[in-house]
Design an enzyme around this catalytic site. Structure first.
Site, PDB file in Angstrom:
ATOM      1  N   HIS A  14       0.835  -1.199   0.000  1.00 20.32           N
ATOM      2  CA  HIS A  14       0.000   0.000   0.000  1.00 20.32           C
ATOM      3  C   HIS A  14       0.870   1.249   0.000  1.00 20.32           C
ATOM      4  CE1 HIS A  14      -0.385   0.982   4.626  1.00 20.32           C
ATOM      5  NE2 HIS A  14       0.849   0.802   4.273  1.00 20.32           N
ATOM      6  N   CYS A  33       5.165   5.170   5.347  1.00 19.38           N
ATOM      7  CA  CYS A  33       4.017   4.553   4.668  1.00 19.38           C
ATOM      8  C   CYS A  33       3.575   5.369   3.457  1.00 19.38           C
ATOM      9  CB  CYS A  33       2.859   4.345   5.634  1.00 19.38           C
ATOM     10  SG  CYS A  33       2.994   2.788   6.559  1.00 19.38           S
ATOM     11  N   HIS A  39       5.088  -0.144  -0.475  1.00 19.83           N
ATOM     12  CA  HIS A  39       5.832  -0.997   0.460  1.00 19.83           C
ATOM     13  C   HIS A  39       4.819  -1.989   0.993  1.00 19.83           C
ATOM     14  CE1 HIS A  39       3.827   1.911   2.983  1.00 19.83           C
ATOM     15  NE2 HIS A  39       3.817   0.979   3.899  1.00 19.83           N
ATOM     16  N   HIS A  41       3.251  -4.940   4.023  1.00 20.75           N
ATOM     17  CA  HIS A  41       3.110  -5.334   5.424  1.00 20.75           C
ATOM     18  C   HIS A  41       2.636  -6.783   5.470  1.00 20.75           C
ATOM     19  CE1 HIS A  41       3.493  -1.320   7.186  1.00 20.75           C
ATOM     20  NE2 HIS A  41       2.755  -0.872   6.185  1.00 20.75           N
ATOM     21  N   ASP A  79      -4.542 -10.596  -0.444  1.00 17.18           N
ATOM     22  CA  ASP A  79      -3.250 -11.268  -0.282  1.00 17.18           C
ATOM     23  C   ASP A  79      -2.391 -11.125  -1.544  1.00 17.18           C
ATOM     24  OD1 ASP A  79      -1.344 -12.774   1.120  1.00 17.18           O
ATOM     25  OD2 ASP A  79      -2.023 -14.628   0.169  1.00 17.18           O
ATOM     26  N   HIS A  80      -1.177 -10.614  -1.371  1.00 18.04           N
ATOM     27  CA  HIS A  80      -0.268 -10.333  -2.482  1.00 18.04           C
ATOM     28  C   HIS A  80      -0.862  -9.357  -3.486  1.00 18.04           C
ATOM     29  CE1 HIS A  80       1.776 -13.653  -0.574  1.00 18.04           C
ATOM     30  NE2 HIS A  80       2.865 -13.317  -1.241  1.00 18.04           N
ATOM     31  N   GLU A 124      -0.956  -4.447  11.620  1.00 18.22           N
ATOM     32  CA  GLU A 124      -0.104  -4.135  10.474  1.00 18.22           C
ATOM     33  C   GLU A 124       1.357  -4.382  10.848  1.00 18.22           C
ATOM     34  OE1 GLU A 124      -0.643  -0.327   7.788  1.00 18.22           O
ATOM     35  OE2 GLU A 124       0.852   0.031   9.343  1.00 18.22           O
TER      36      GLU A 124
HETATM   37 NI    NI Z   1       2.490   1.049   5.540  1.00 21.34          NI
END
Ligand code: NI
Length: 135
Positions: A14, A33, A39, A41, A79-80, A124
């Site tokens: 995200h 972020c 990037h 998580h 997911d992914h 997260e």
């Molecule tokens: Ni983040």
């Protein structure tokens, strides 16, 4: 009342940013972020259902069914994936963990196959948990 929790994990990318803010403001508010090149998580999702055990089964909710519903409605969509651009239920939302838990709640609240949705909890990082109970 018995509280039954199904735990799932997923990995997603995200970027936190508000298009109405300057790059400097985004960097100041969202920090790492807000990296323009995304990037990831490793998220931990906990879906809790509350209810009384059904006298015929002893179950509040059938966990096989609950697992399948969480998988179909949430996990395959996150997911992914990139939460900013690939996840239909996050469209138009800043993918903060706060917004993600509320969006996940809204996806699941009408689909729980026994008992009622009590909370959606998402972490997260190891040190931050976010929980929504629909209020
Ligand atoms: Ni983040």
């Amino acid at each position: 009342m018995v509280y039954v929790t199904r735990r799932e994990t997923f990995c997603a990318a995200h970027r936190l940013f508000n298009p109405n803010f300057s790059d400097e403001q985004n960097e100041k508010i969202f920090g790492k972020c807000s990296n323009p090149n995304w990037h990831g998580h490793n998220y931990v999702l906990e879906v809790t259902v509350a209810g009384h055990p059904n006298p015929e089964t002893g179950f509040v909710v059938n966990l096989v069914e609950l697992k399948q519903i969480v998988k179909e409605n949430i996990i395959v969509k996150v997911d992914h994936k990139n939460l900013n651009i690939e996840t239909d239920f996050m469209k138009g939302l800043i993918p903060s963990t706060e917004n993600i838990v509320v969006a996940i709640w809204n996806q699941l609240v009408d689909k729980i196959p026994g008992g009622r949705l009590y909370s959606v909890r998402l972490s997260e990082t190891e040190n931050n948990f976010f929980e929504y109970r629909g209020e």
